[in-house]
Scaffold this active site. Structure first.
Site, PDB file in Angstrom:
ATOM      1  N   ASP A  23       0.825  -1.203   0.000  1.00 13.83           N
ATOM      2  CA  ASP A  23       0.000   0.000   0.000  1.00 13.83           C
ATOM      3  C   ASP A  23       0.862   1.258   0.000  1.00 13.83           C
ATOM      4  O   ASP A  23       0.533   2.255  -0.638  1.00 13.83           O
ATOM      5  CB  ASP A  23      -0.997   0.000   1.157  1.00 13.83           C
ATOM      6  CG  ASP A  23      -0.353  -0.175   2.530  1.00 13.83           C
ATOM      7  OD1 ASP A  23       0.790  -0.667   2.612  1.00 13.83           O
ATOM      8  OD2 ASP A  23      -1.013   0.157   3.530  1.00 13.83           O
ATOM      9  N   HIS A  47      -0.598   0.547  10.106  1.00 17.75           N
ATOM     10  CA  HIS A  47       0.256   0.126  11.206  1.00 17.75           C
ATOM     11  C   HIS A  47       1.476   1.033  11.340  1.00 17.75           C
ATOM     12  O   HIS A  47       2.229   0.934  12.303  1.00 17.75           O
ATOM     13  CB  HIS A  47       0.701  -1.327  11.015  1.00 17.75           C
ATOM     14  CG  HIS A  47       1.556  -1.528   9.811  1.00 17.75           C
ATOM     15  ND1 HIS A  47       1.042  -1.537   8.533  1.00 17.75           N
ATOM     16  CD2 HIS A  47       2.882  -1.695   9.686  1.00 17.75           C
ATOM     17  CE1 HIS A  47       2.031  -1.714   7.678  1.00 17.75           C
ATOM     18  NE2 HIS A  47       3.156  -1.817   8.349  1.00 17.75           N
TER      19      HIS A  47
END
Length: 120
Positions: A23, A47
């Site tokens: 991503d 994250h």
């Protein structure tokens, strides 16, 4: 984006070369290689950000969460849930029960679980 995604190995090779998750590579290709600015939306969470700062009262409005290790520490949303950290390290089961408390496997719904077993 075709040159960065076409062929079997183009995208995985780019991910390996820059050393970040897929991503992030899409953002890198878009913003830095193609100079196309992405729109920042504060309802998607990675994250790579400290997730403990997301207020619990906003959980219903969020689009996505993540979890992992950041700076050597466990990185997840802060939620008082029915599952311990050992049972639910990502906190996703606790989040699910917070958002959908009537789910049959959420603690406190044992009567509903028994009813489903007896009726089916």
């Amino acid at each position: 984006m075709v040159p960065y995604f076409s062929g079997e190995k183009a995208f995985p090779d780019t991910c390996s070369r820059i050393g970040v998750p897929d991503d992030c590579v899409i953002g890198f290709i878009s913003e830095y290689l193609l100079n196309v600015k992405l729109k920042e939306i504060h309802l998607f969470h990675s994250h790579l950000e400290w997730l403990g700062y997301i207020p619990e009262h906003t959980f219903h409005d969020q689009v996505s969460f993540s979890h992992g290790i950041l700076g050597g520490m466990r990185n997840h949303i802060q939620i008082d849930g029915p599952f311990s950290i050992r049972e639910d390290a990502s906190r996703f089961m606790s989040l699910h029960c917070y958002l959908y408390p009537h789910t049959s496997w959420c603690p406190g719904n044992q009567n509903r679980q028994r009813g489903l077993k007896n009726n089916g």
